[in-house]
Design a protein around this motif. Structure first.
Motif, short mmCIF file in Angstrom:
data_model
loop_
_atom_site.label_atom_id
_atom_site.label_comp_id
_atom_site.label_asym_id
_atom_site.label_seq_id
_atom_site.Cartn_x
_atom_site.Cartn_y
_atom_site.Cartn_z
N GLY A 57 34.27 58.74 -20.97
CA GLY A 57 33.88 60.00 -20.27
C GLY A 57 32.42 60.45 -20.08
O GLY A 57 31.82 60.63 -19.06
N VAL A 58 31.41 60.28 -20.87
CA VAL A 58 30.18 60.35 -20.83
C VAL A 58 29.41 58.89 -21.38
O VAL A 58 29.83 58.41 -22.57
CB VAL A 58 29.74 61.53 -22.02
CG1 VAL A 58 28.20 61.45 -22.01
CG2 VAL A 58 30.30 62.79 -21.65
N LEU A 59 28.62 58.39 -20.34
CA LEU A 59 27.87 57.17 -20.42
C LEU A 59 26.41 57.35 -20.31
O LEU A 59 26.13 58.37 -20.08
CB LEU A 59 28.51 56.31 -19.50
CG LEU A 59 30.12 56.13 -19.29
CD1 LEU A 59 30.38 55.11 -18.29
CD2 LEU A 59 30.47 55.30 -20.64
N THR A 60 25.63 56.64 -21.08
CA THR A 60 24.41 56.58 -21.07
C THR A 60 23.80 55.24 -20.40
O THR A 60 24.33 54.21 -20.71
CB THR A 60 23.94 56.92 -22.55
OG1 THR A 60 23.98 55.70 -23.13
CG2 THR A 60 24.16 58.25 -23.05
N GLY A 61 22.38 55.66 -19.92
CA GLY A 61 21.96 54.34 -19.13
C GLY A 61 20.58 54.61 -18.95
O GLY A 61 20.03 55.86 -19.26
N GLN A 62 19.73 53.48 -18.30
CA GLN A 62 18.36 53.84 -18.00
C GLN A 62 18.06 53.23 -16.60
O GLN A 62 18.42 52.26 -16.39
CB GLN A 62 17.62 53.00 -19.31
CG GLN A 62 15.94 52.81 -19.09
CD GLN A 62 15.65 54.07 -19.57
OE1 GLN A 62 15.82 54.88 -20.45
NE2 GLN A 62 14.30 54.54 -18.98
N VAL A 63 17.15 53.88 -16.10
CA VAL A 63 16.72 53.19 -14.69
C VAL A 63 15.04 53.48 -14.63
O VAL A 63 14.44 54.23 -15.59
CB VAL A 63 17.07 54.29 -13.57
CG1 VAL A 63 18.68 53.90 -13.21
CG2 VAL A 63 16.81 55.69 -13.51
N ALA A 64 14.45 52.67 -13.87
CA ALA A 64 13.07 52.67 -13.85
C ALA A 64 12.58 53.45 -12.66
O ALA A 64 12.55 53.11 -11.32
CB ALA A 64 12.60 51.23 -13.61
N PRO A 65 12.15 54.68 -12.76
CA PRO A 65 11.56 55.71 -11.56
C PRO A 65 10.24 55.06 -10.99
O PRO A 65 9.64 54.64 -11.69
CB PRO A 65 11.69 57.01 -12.36
CG PRO A 65 11.19 56.58 -13.70
CD PRO A 65 12.16 55.52 -14.07
N ALA A 66 10.05 55.58 -9.89
CA ALA A 66 8.86 55.41 -9.00
C ALA A 66 8.42 56.58 -8.53
O ALA A 66 9.20 57.19 -7.78
CB ALA A 66 8.93 54.18 -8.13
N ASP B 216 14.91 62.56 -19.41
CA ASP B 216 13.47 62.50 -19.38
C ASP B 216 12.76 61.99 -18.13
O ASP B 216 13.59 61.36 -17.03
CB ASP B 216 12.97 62.20 -20.58
CG ASP B 216 13.54 60.55 -20.75
OD1 ASP B 216 13.77 59.99 -19.79
OD2 ASP B 216 13.76 60.27 -21.88
N SER B 217 11.33 62.12 -17.92
CA SER B 217 11.11 61.58 -16.83
C SER B 217 10.87 60.03 -16.72
O SER B 217 10.52 59.43 -15.75
CB SER B 217 9.42 62.06 -16.68
OG SER B 217 8.88 61.83 -17.88
N SER B 218 11.38 59.29 -17.93
CA SER B 218 11.08 57.85 -17.98
C SER B 218 12.53 57.36 -17.36
O SER B 218 12.60 55.99 -17.48
CB SER B 218 10.91 57.50 -19.34
OG SER B 218 12.06 57.70 -20.23
N GLY B 219 13.41 57.92 -17.10
CA GLY B 219 14.73 57.60 -16.19
C GLY B 219 15.69 57.28 -17.26
O GLY B 219 16.87 56.79 -16.66
N THR B 220 16.00 57.74 -18.48
CA THR B 220 17.28 57.84 -19.35
C THR B 220 17.95 58.91 -18.69
O THR B 220 17.61 59.98 -18.38
CB THR B 220 16.59 58.34 -20.88
OG1 THR B 220 15.82 57.28 -21.31
CG2 THR B 220 17.79 58.21 -21.47
N PHE B 221 19.10 58.33 -18.62
CA PHE B 221 20.34 59.49 -18.06
C PHE B 221 21.71 59.39 -18.84
O PHE B 221 21.92 58.23 -19.58
CB PHE B 221 20.54 59.16 -16.61
CG PHE B 221 21.32 57.87 -16.26
CD1 PHE B 221 22.56 57.83 -16.27
CD2 PHE B 221 20.56 56.69 -16.04
CE1 PHE B 221 22.90 56.28 -16.01
CE2 PHE B 221 20.89 55.30 -15.86
CZ PHE B 221 22.55 55.29 -15.77
N THR B 222 22.46 60.64 -18.48
CA THR B 222 23.73 60.50 -19.03
C THR B 222 24.66 60.67 -18.03
O THR B 222 24.18 61.19 -16.85
CB THR B 222 24.13 61.51 -19.99
OG1 THR B 222 23.93 62.92 -19.59
CG2 THR B 222 23.36 61.29 -21.35
N LEU B 223 25.82 59.94 -17.69
CA LEU B 223 26.89 59.85 -16.59
C LEU B 223 27.97 60.51 -16.94
O LEU B 223 28.60 60.11 -18.06
CB LEU B 223 26.97 58.47 -16.42
CG LEU B 223 27.98 58.46 -15.15
CD1 LEU B 223 27.62 58.89 -13.80
CD2 LEU B 223 28.42 57.06 -14.89
#
Length: 186
Positions: free
Chosen positions: A107-116, A176-183
């Motif tokens: 149900g709740v997943l976490t991940g990371q992206v690289a924002p520009a 946060d502003s570094s791209g960590t997210f929850t889905l």
């Protein structure tokens, strides 16, 4: 003249009669009484004037009755009810676990992206979401997200698609502003 004190619980004694002595029967002759002035407290042949412990006598002092029966099934009924409650509770836990396992993902997943520049493009977010969903055991057919999503603490993006053969909606919350997210999958 001296007065004798009578014990309040002793049978009525005529004056001049010593306490705890049966009254003289001759004093009551001619009074035409059917019973002596005191009634026996026990039945015939009973060794002492009171019922034995645990026995109840009728008013005539004739027949003993046993003590009332004791109720012994209350503890057994309580034990059965408590066992049934425990069984239902354990079945509920098993059903809850079975539904959670059968439901697939967590149900709740976490991940990371690289924002520009404080944002992330759809071309970066979709592959990250696909990887997170497939790592959780899902099969992604198609996912689409907005062309550009702002990245920062508490910012939200909603994506749509088809996962495991069903319509899928995912709410992406950036931590946060570094791209960590929850889905959160809906």
């Amino acid at each position: 003249m001296s007065e004798q004190m009578h014990h309040p619980y002793a049978p009525s004694q005529p004056p001049g009669q010593p306490p705890n002595q049966p009254p003289n029967e001759a004093q009551y002759e001619g009074q035409n009484q059917a019973q002596p002035p005191y009634a026996p407290l026990a039945g015939p042949g009973h060794p002492y004037p009171y019922p034995a412990p645990g026995q109840v006598w009728n008013q005539a002092g004739q027949q003993p009755f046993g003590a009332p029966p004791r109720q012994r099934n209350g503890l057994a009924v309580t034990a059965i009810v408590m066992s049934a409650v425990a069984l239902l509770a354990s079945l509920g836990v098993v059903a809850f676990i079975a539904v959670g396992v059968a439901g697939g993902g967590s149900g709740v997943l976490t991940g990371q992206v690289a924002p520009a520049g404080g944002a992330v493009s759809s071309g970066v977010l979709v592959p990250a979401l696909t990887t997170v969903i497939e790592d959780d055991g899902g099969s992604v057919e198609q996912v689409s997200c907005p062309d550009s999503s702002a990245v920062g603490q508490g910012l939200v993006t909603v994506c749509h698609g088809s996962v495991d053969g069903f319509d899928w909606t995912g709410i992406v919350v950036f931590e946060d502003s570094s791209g960590t997210f929850t889905l959160q999958e809906l």
